[in-house]
Scaffold this active site. Structure first.
Site, mmCIF file in Angstrom:
data_model
loop_
_atom_site.group_PDB
_atom_site.id
_atom_site.type_symbol
_atom_site.label_atom_id
_atom_site.label_comp_id
_atom_site.label_asym_id
_atom_site.label_seq_id
_atom_site.Cartn_x
_atom_site.Cartn_y
_atom_site.Cartn_z
ATOM 1 N N MET A 176 -14.608 17.274 11.388
ATOM 2 C CA MET A 176 -13.884 16.759 10.223
ATOM 3 C C MET A 176 -12.419 16.465 10.511
ATOM 4 S SD MET A 176 -16.029 15.877 8.101
ATOM 5 C CE MET A 176 -14.795 15.220 6.965
ATOM 6 N N ASP A 177 -11.944 16.759 11.705
ATOM 7 C CA ASP A 177 -10.651 16.201 12.108
ATOM 8 C C ASP A 177 -10.869 14.740 12.505
ATOM 9 O OD1 ASP A 177 -9.429 18.566 11.614
ATOM 10 O OD2 ASP A 177 -8.772 18.938 13.658
ATOM 11 N N ASP A 178 -11.885 14.497 13.308
ATOM 12 C CA ASP A 178 -12.186 13.113 13.680
ATOM 13 C C ASP A 178 -12.566 12.303 12.436
ATOM 14 O OD1 ASP A 178 -11.922 14.055 16.246
ATOM 15 O OD2 ASP A 178 -14.064 14.215 16.610
ATOM 16 N N GLN A 233 -9.955 16.828 3.406
ATOM 17 C CA GLN A 233 -10.845 17.016 4.556
ATOM 18 C C GLN A 233 -12.141 17.716 4.145
ATOM 19 O OE1 GLN A 233 -9.445 19.863 7.478
ATOM 20 N NE2 GLN A 233 -10.286 18.651 9.149
#
Lengths: 441, 423
Positions: free
Chosen positions: A175-177, A207
């Site tokens: 979930m950063d990407d 996020q």
């Protein structure tokens, strides 16, 4: 040859750090936007700590490999936004920019006098994308995340693993990407809307919340059919269905067998291939690729129902065969016969061995002032008229301060020198880096 | 409704006025939904009889039927639906007419298929120079794998996701790499395709010209992980670990079983210092479980480091084991800890934060006389709202509206097209 770029003349003020926000602005930069990354060494997160500095190089603000890959196509302005003078500089920058992106905790920017209302006073049609863990709206807006926590709280973690084992979850901050991808989507959508209507807006991205729509079928199975995901045989590992449990679709497409990862020769850590047969016809093709061994003639494997029921035995037999071939060899044989098979690929595999990614020029080397020449990940799409490409290596911290302050914002060289002297552009108690001495000449 | 009229509506989505033709299967249907929910007029073109993803379960009440696939429902909200057989010359002509008045074509057919029908980008743009056309295929239009067959699992293998996900040896000996949840290869391909299309549309607002986009699921999955930098800069191949990041060497566990059998993701290792221990002692003490954490010896970072295993495997593990996962989650977050409960999907329906964001949407299914709850938006667009404008289309639901009202065909002509399996 210089080709036009999709986001020519778009300027982005980038307050983001760590991974999610920088991953977003990396792509906006590749598409041609001018990305001005606001950094401050005392509060920096993303360059340090570094576990990706090449062996033999000192770990410092300019040697993180991960930072270098995540921050191509940007310029760095070192600026103390918490000082009155720094705030004035940033406001002058926002006044000539199109998009502001930040991934601070909720309301940090607002407290610093840069909330959306303030931004509108400076630039009425600004597109402002905030991307905090839980968003700016809702009672838990102050909760903090990091990829794995967003993935846990949003159910992404729960949906992978073997039955009756702990969740396997995700081996990195998906979930950063993907949060970064949503940030790009929001920025471009907001920009398009602005170009069509003349109106900017604040887009409140979370996020954790952005993870939830990635499980639509599982959620509808609950809201429509009342079937929860806490049930026998779920999640079914790499299978479409876990044998011996009730036959229920497990949200990866049709319920079929074979549908699994199989060990390949020589059986090292990443020697695996996945094989999926979506029909009897595809299964029969696999039988031929395997050389039609006698076990494949069994009635148990003649039908979809039989293959699902006898999956343990089916998978053992397939693996006995797959262990005799390397994963790329197996892939080629299967695909030549129309069987769905691909290797499990590590990072090394993709960079060195994947013929498709090589053909598509996914990894091209570019020089970096502190790290030397390394491959960098390219955009995973090809625009015919305005191709996205990596044109700037990741910046050294504060590398473009003079260019931005003097050339773009019109401050004098004396003002730049004064700002370095009073702690606006670099902490007074921290040694200036050699390129900063150069820019003060 | 003209574009100008649509845009003057104060609460239109940000993409109001944009028309998109979608010729997409599982690779691209989510991309169409992303556009539709943000206000674009997405026309889904299915073969006569419907697209094959209508046969993917689960189904409403477990009764299989092309109008009851929950997977199809989810991925096709906010679209209008028509049927059209592109293998007929009538079908191709109608498609070309629609393309002449559309902004975007999104197609996921095998490379070269549309060109073989004379519907390649060069031909279509002759009548519509502003047209943006995106081919989203498994591997792209070129390269040695371009004709390979794929599936969600295959992309998660070759893209690198599986190589990073799995188990500690202690939890599951000899475990295979484990694919993350179903559909995420398709989602990732769709996210990047959406970005590429929007970039082309933004460019078009300035340049006035469309362009062609060659996007692929495989390429989209390849950078959607984070092992690449470790390999490129350090030559490392990372190991899989249970419920936490891959790493070059073992790192402390972060997933703990709670009293109710659910798990909690609690980040402790890597953050341990005297300040963290003090905060942790406060949290655990509020339940009388601080153990020896108040001991002054923990003011020494070296002692904290030497007791990492004790703090994580005894104190934190016991604390979490004594409480329900949701209670640990909120108690920890209220004190500033970046922890989260590992929730099953059904738990999200009770999440107060999501309710505050009006996340869940009621979607009417008028043909059933019922409405159902759908997940909502990733982001709140404060100036131009996201919304599900309609449930997924029934097969050919908008044939009359689009072919007769839109293109001017008579009802008689429509009947002839149906009789000849063109629609």
């Amino acid at each position: 040859m210089s080709r036009p770029r999709a986001l020519e003349n778009v300027r982005v003020v980038d307050f983001s750090w760590v991974r999610a926000g920088p991953w977003a602005t990396r792509w906006l930069g590749a598409l041609g936007a001018e990305i001005i990354k606001i950094e401050w060494p005392e509060t920096e997160h993303g360059r340090l700590p570094s576990t990706t500095t090449p062996q033999g190089l000192e770990v410092n603000l300019n040697t993180s490999g991960n930072f270098a890959d995540t921050n191509v196509n940007k310029k760095s302005l070192s600026l103390n936004v918490r000082s009155a003078k720094g705030l004035e500089v940033v406001k002058r920058l926002i006044a000539i920019s199109d998009i502001v992106i930040e991934n601070f905790s909720s309301r940090v920017l607002q407290k610093r006098g840069l909330g959306y209302r303030e931004l509108c006073k400076i630039k009425p049609d600004i597109v402002y994308v905030s991307m905090s863990g839980y968003g700016h709206t809702g009672r838990h807006h102050h909760y903090t995340t990091f990829g794995p926590v967003a993935q846990a709280a949003s159910e992404l973690t729960y949906l992978s693993g073997l039955p009756d084992k702990p969740p396997a979850g995700w081996g990195w901050s998906y979930m950063d990407d993907t949060g970064g991808m949503y940030c790009v989507m929001c920025a471009l959508t907001g920009l398009y809307h602005r170009n069509m209507t003349g109106r900017g807006q604040h887009i409140d991205l979370s996020q954790m919340v952005a993870s939830v729509p990635l499980n639509g079928p599982a959620l509808l199975d609950f809201t429509v059919n009342g079937r929860g995901s806490r049930r026998a045989g779920y999640p079914p590992g790499n299978r479409a269905h876990w044998p011996g449990t009730p036959l229920v679709n497990n949200y990866r497409g049709p319920t079929v067998a074979p549908h699994n990862a199989y060990r390949t020769h020589p059986g090292e850590y990443n020697d695996w291939c996945v094989i999926v047969c979506h029909s009897d016809e595809e299964w029969q093709r696999l039988v031929q690729v395997m050389g039609a061994p006698s076990w494949t003639g069994s009635e148990r494997f003649a039908t979809i129902a039989g293959r699902l029921q006898h999956q343990e035995e089916l998978d053992e037999c397939i693996e006995a065969w797959s262990m005799t071939l390397g994963k790329y060899d197996l892939t080629e044989r299967c695909q030549a016969a129309g069987v769905r098979a691909l290797p499990v690929q590590s990072a090394e595999d993709r960079v060195e061995h994947d013929p498709q990614l090589r053909h598509r020029q996914m990894y091209l080397a570019m020089p970096h002032p502190a790290l030397g020449r390394h491959k960098v990940q390219n955009a995973p799409f090809k625009l015919s008229e305005t191709p996205a490409w990596n044109h700037l290596p990741a910046p050294l911290i504060g590398q473009h301060t003079r260019e931005i302050v003097e050339d773009l914002l019109g401050y004098s060289h004396e003002e730049l020198r004064a700002g370095f002297g009073d702690g606006t552009f670099w902490p007074t108690n921290r040694a200036r880096l050699p390129y900063m001495e150069d820019m003060l000449q | 409704v003209t574009e100008a009229e649509t845009l003057s509506v104060p609460f239109a989505g940000p993409l109001a006025g944009l028309r998109i033709l979608e010729l997409a299967d599982e690779k691209g249907q989510f991309c169409g939904k992303l556009f539709g929910d943000l206000g674009a007029d997405v026309i889904k073109i299915e073969p006569p009889g419907g697209e094959r993803n209508r046969h993917v379960g689960p189904f409403l009440d477990d009764i299989p039927h092309p109008e009851r696939s929950l997977s199809f429902w989810y991925y096709n909200t906010s679209k209008r639906g028509i049927t059209l057989n592109l293998q007929t010359s009538d079908g191709r002509r109608l498609f070309a007419r629609l393309a002449a008045t559309s902004d975007v074509i999104l197609e996921t057919l095998r490379p070269g298929f549309l060109a073989s029908l004379g519907l390649d980008y060069a031909s279509l743009r002759e009548r519509n120079p502003q047209l943006v056309m995106c081919a989203l295929t498994s591997f792209g239009q070129t390269g040695p794998w371009r004709v390979y067959a794929a599936a969600d699992l295959l992309h998660l293998a070759a893209g690198g996701e599986m190589a990073s996900c799995g188990y500690d040896e202690a939890d599951v000996p000899n475990a295979p790499p484990i694919a993350p949840g179903g559909g995420n290869a398709w989602h990732t391909g769709c996210h990047y395709a959406y970005i590429a299309i929007m970039a082309a549309l933004v460019h078009r607002t300035a340049a006035g010209q469309g362009q062609y986009i060659d996007a692929s699921t495989h390429e989209a999955c390849a950078p959607t992980e984070s092992a690449i930098a470790n390999y490129i800069y350090r030559g490392e191949v990372l190991r899989r670990q249970t419920g936490r990041h891959h790493a070059a060497g073992p790192t402390p566990r972060t997933q703990f079983r709670a009293k109710d059998g659910l798990y909690v993701c609690a980040l402790v290792g890597g953050r341990l210092n005297p300040k963290f221990v003090k905060d942790l002692a406060d949290l655990l003490d509020s339940y009388g479980m601080a153990g020896d954490l108040r001991d002054p010896k923990y003011r020494d970072p070296a002692v904290v480091a030497a007791n990492t295993s004790h703090i994580i495997d005894d104190l934190v593990a016991d604390f979490i084991a004594s409480l329900p996962a949701e209670e640990v989650y909120h108690a920890a977050q209220q004190r500033g800890f970046t922890w989260g409960a590992v929730r099953a999907p059904e738990a999200l329906l009770d999440d107060a934060h999501l309710h505050d964001r009006s996340f869940w949407k009621q979607v009417e299914h008028p043909e059933l006389g019922r409405s159902f709850i759908y997940p909502g938006e990733a982001a709140i667009y404060n100036g131009s709202p996201w919304r599900i404008s309609r449930r997924a289309p029934l097969i050919g639901e908008h044939n009359t509206e689009i072919f007769c009202d839109g293109l001017g065909l008579s009802r008689g002509e429509l009947c002839v097209l149906a009789e000849n399996r063109v629609i």
